[in-house]
Design a protein around this motif. Structure first.
Motif, PDB file in Angstrom:
ATOM      1  N   LEU A 103       0.808  -1.221   0.000  1.00  0.00           N
ATOM      2  CA  LEU A 103       0.000   0.000   0.000  1.00  0.00           C
ATOM      3  C   LEU A 103       0.840   1.269   0.000  1.00  0.00           C
ATOM      4  O   LEU A 103       0.334   2.347  -0.319  1.00  0.00           O
ATOM      5  N   ARG A 104       2.115   1.129   0.359  1.00  0.00           N
ATOM      6  CA  ARG A 104       2.974   2.309   0.504  1.00  0.00           C
ATOM      7  C   ARG A 104       3.010   3.152  -0.766  1.00  0.00           C
ATOM      8  O   ARG A 104       2.969   4.386  -0.719  1.00  0.00           O
ATOM      9  N   GLY A 105       3.070   2.511  -1.911  1.00  0.00           N
ATOM     10  CA  GLY A 105       3.170   3.244  -3.168  1.00  0.00           C
ATOM     11  C   GLY A 105       1.921   4.027  -3.523  1.00  0.00           C
ATOM     12  O   GLY A 105       1.983   4.956  -4.348  1.00  0.00           O
ATOM     13  N   LEU A 106       0.790   3.695  -2.925  1.00  0.00           N
ATOM     14  CA  LEU A 106      -0.452   4.391  -3.247  1.00  0.00           C
ATOM     15  C   LEU A 106      -0.482   5.816  -2.711  1.00  0.00           C
ATOM     16  O   LEU A 106      -1.251   6.650  -3.209  1.00  0.00           O
ATOM     17  N   LYS A 108       1.581   8.134  -3.093  1.00  0.00           N
ATOM     18  CA  LYS A 108       2.003   9.088  -4.121  1.00  0.00           C
ATOM     19  C   LYS A 108       0.903   9.367  -5.132  1.00  0.00           C
ATOM     20  O   LYS A 108       1.015  10.290  -5.931  1.00  0.00           O
ATOM     21  N   GLN A 109      -0.171   8.553  -5.087  1.00  0.00           N
ATOM     22  CA  GLN A 109      -1.277   8.706  -6.022  1.00  0.00           C
ATOM     23  C   GLN A 109      -2.520   9.273  -5.337  1.00  0.00           C
ATOM     24  O   GLN A 109      -3.628   9.147  -5.849  1.00  0.00           O
ATOM     25  N   GLY A 110      -2.311   9.885  -4.170  1.00  0.00           N
ATOM     26  CA  GLY A 110      -3.415  10.557  -3.502  1.00  0.00           C
ATOM     27  C   GLY A 110      -4.175   9.712  -2.498  1.00  0.00           C
ATOM     28  O   GLY A 110      -5.208  10.146  -1.971  1.00  0.00           O
ATOM     29  N   TRP A 111      -3.693   8.515  -2.201  1.00  0.00           N
ATOM     30  CA  TRP A 111      -4.341   7.659  -1.220  1.00  0.00           C
ATOM     31  C   TRP A 111      -3.794   7.959   0.180  1.00  0.00           C
ATOM     32  O   TRP A 111      -2.655   8.404   0.333  1.00  0.00           O
ATOM     33  N   HIS A 112      -4.615   7.670   1.194  1.00  0.00           N
ATOM     34  CA  HIS A 112      -4.183   7.802   2.583  1.00  0.00           C
ATOM     35  C   HIS A 112      -4.287   6.428   3.237  1.00  0.00           C
ATOM     36  O   HIS A 112      -5.341   5.785   3.185  1.00  0.00           O
ATOM     37  N   ILE A 113      -3.196   5.975   3.852  1.00  0.00           N
ATOM     38  CA  ILE A 113      -3.132   4.659   4.475  1.00  0.00           C
ATOM     39  C   ILE A 113      -2.898   4.856   5.972  1.00  0.00           C
ATOM     40  O   ILE A 113      -1.845   5.359   6.384  1.00  0.00           O
ATOM     41  N   LEU A 114      -3.857   4.469   6.777  1.00  0.00           N
ATOM     42  CA  LEU A 114      -3.747   4.594   8.230  1.00  0.00           C
ATOM     43  C   LEU A 114      -3.695   3.190   8.826  1.00  0.00           C
ATOM     44  O   LEU A 114      -4.647   2.415   8.680  1.00  0.00           O
ATOM     45  N   VAL A 135      -7.908   2.394   4.611  1.00  0.00           N
ATOM     46  CA  VAL A 135      -7.422   2.936   3.342  1.00  0.00           C
ATOM     47  C   VAL A 135      -8.478   3.866   2.756  1.00  0.00           C
ATOM     48  O   VAL A 135      -9.643   3.467   2.581  1.00  0.00           O
ATOM     49  N   ILE A 136      -8.078   5.104   2.457  1.00  0.00           N
ATOM     50  CA  ILE A 136      -8.985   6.092   1.865  1.00  0.00           C
ATOM     51  C   ILE A 136      -8.398   6.540   0.538  1.00  0.00           C
ATOM     52  O   ILE A 136      -7.253   7.006   0.473  1.00  0.00           O
ATOM     53  N   GLY A 137      -9.167   6.394  -0.536  1.00  0.00           N
ATOM     54  CA  GLY A 137      -8.656   6.764  -1.854  1.00  0.00           C
ATOM     55  C   GLY A 137      -9.782   7.050  -2.828  1.00  0.00           C
ATOM     56  O   GLY A 137     -10.969   7.059  -2.446  1.00  0.00           O
ATOM     57  N   PRO A 138      -9.463   7.276  -4.079  1.00  0.00           N
ATOM     58  CA  PRO A 138     -10.471   7.626  -5.086  1.00  0.00           C
ATOM     59  C   PRO A 138     -11.586   6.601  -5.230  1.00  0.00           C
ATOM     60  O   PRO A 138     -12.716   6.953  -5.583  1.00  0.00           O
ATOM     61  N   THR A 139     -11.306   5.320  -4.960  1.00  0.00           N
ATOM     62  CA  THR A 139     -12.338   4.293  -5.145  1.00  0.00           C
ATOM     63  C   THR A 139     -13.143   4.032  -3.875  1.00  0.00           C
ATOM     64  O   THR A 139     -14.039   3.177  -3.889  1.00  0.00           O
ATOM     65  N   LEU A 231      -7.771  -2.654  -4.563  1.00  0.00           N
ATOM     66  CA  LEU A 231      -8.193  -1.286  -4.289  1.00  0.00           C
ATOM     67  C   LEU A 231      -8.305  -0.449  -5.558  1.00  0.00           C
ATOM     68  O   LEU A 231      -9.230   0.361  -5.706  1.00  0.00           O
ATOM     69  N   ARG A 232      -7.394  -0.643  -6.473  1.00  0.00           N
ATOM     70  CA  ARG A 232      -7.307   0.238  -7.638  1.00  0.00           C
ATOM     71  C   ARG A 232      -8.279  -0.131  -8.758  1.00  0.00           C
ATOM     72  O   ARG A 232      -8.616   0.726  -9.588  1.00  0.00           O
ATOM     73  N   LYS A 233      -8.748  -1.377  -8.795  1.00  0.00           N
ATOM     74  CA  LYS A 233      -9.574  -1.806  -9.923  1.00  0.00           C
ATOM     75  C   LYS A 233     -11.021  -1.320  -9.831  1.00  0.00           C
ATOM     76  O   LYS A 233     -11.754  -1.350 -10.812  1.00  0.00           O
ATOM     77  N   LYS A 234     -11.438  -0.870  -8.671  1.00  0.00           N
ATOM     78  CA  LYS A 234     -12.816  -0.414  -8.487  1.00  0.00           C
ATOM     79  C   LYS A 234     -13.018   0.980  -9.091  1.00  0.00           C
ATOM     80  O   LYS A 234     -12.066   1.748  -9.239  1.00  0.00           O
ATOM     81  N   PRO A 235     -14.244   1.331  -9.438  1.00  0.00           N
ATOM     82  CA  PRO A 235     -14.503   2.660 -10.028  1.00  0.00           C
ATOM     83  C   PRO A 235     -14.292   3.783  -9.025  1.00  0.00           C
ATOM     84  O   PRO A 235     -14.471   3.605  -7.819  1.00  0.00           O
TER      85      PRO A 235
END
Length: 260
Positions: A103-106, A108-114, A135-139, A231-235
């Motif tokens: 998840l660390r690399g996410l 840099k793409q605007g995700w927040h990992i707590l 995990v909080i992100g665009p999807t 996480l990334r494959k969802k809309p």
């Protein structure tokens, strides 16, 4: 869960009596008899013997021996499945580190990992629940629990309602993951003023998972190595501003389980 390691305790662990221990001293029979694992086995066998004798008196010797053996096996299985234990904690923290690396690399793409977020269990805020990775992100928002299971036992499902690891049903584990996500959703929604759904999921390491993503009891289950792809494959459902707002609130509403 917390990204912490528990050190090995006892420099002479695993050394036979009379052999040098790790600290250069000689182990004694007193050290061996003080071994907690040996004490547990002694107690287990003692109880089984008493039960076997009683059954032998009431019935016969064969029945007594059989019941004693069954008692030992049953207690061994019960102890092996009990959680938490030091060994279980070590396995779990290893699984969490694997997911954290993915998840660390996410970020840099605007995700927040707590990681390791405490979940209040009552009105006073007392908590004994924990989300391994929020995990909080665009999807969307996800509560991920990382699990390290015995790779020798197969994983299977039944009608999307039951999850099995070998002969063991994992209903309690799924219910706990769903409860944690529902609590997180409730707290975030209350703080922000709009409904914030949180999807529970379990990332499994060890055994082969015969599917990509399977939803069992409303919990997404998948191989741990595919957590990032999951996480990334969802809309996309959240804007960058919404992601930032939810993450800001989450840090307060769901504080770290292990504050420094």
């Amino acid at each position: 869960m917390a990204l912490i390691e528990r050190g090995e305790v006892g420099s002479a662990r695993g050394q036979p009596p009379g052999k040098p221990g790790g600290d250069g001293e000689t182990s004694t029979y007193g050290d061996v008899l003080g071994n907690p694992q040996l004490q547990r086995w002694a107690l287990r066998i003692g109880v089984a013997t008493v039960i076997g004798v009683l059954f032998a008196i009431v019935f016969d010797l064969r029945v007594g021996v059989t019941v004693a053996i069954i008692a030992v096996i049953a207690d061994t299985v019960r102890k092996a499945r009990s959680v938490p234990s030091d060994q279980a904690h070590r396995r779990a923290s290893a699984a969490e580190r694997k997911t954290a690396r993915q998840l660390r690399g996410l970020t840099k793409q605007g995700w927040h990992i707590l990681h390791a977020r405490a979940v209040p269990r009552d009105s006073e805020g007392v908590s004994d629940g924990k989300i391994d990775h929020l995990v909080i992100g665009p999807t969307g928002v996800y509560a991920i629990d990382s699990e390290q299971w015995d790779k020798r036992l197969p994983v299977r499902t039944l009608s999307h309602l039951k999850l099995f690891h070998g002969p063991f049903e994992k209903k309690d584990r799924l219910d706990e993951a769903r409860w944690e996500a529902n609590q997180a959703s409730r707290l975030l929604s209350k703080a922000i003023g709009v409904e914030i759904p949180v999807q529970p999921s379990v990332a499994i390491y060890g055994p082969a998972i015969p599917w990509r993503i399977m939803t069992v009891r409303n919990v997404d289950v998948y191989a741990g190595g595919t957590a990032r792809k999951y996480l990334r494959k969802k809309p996309k459902v959240l804007t960058a501003e919404e992601v930032e707002r939810i993450a800001e609130v989450a840090r307060t509403a769901l504080p770290s389980k292990f504050p420094e």
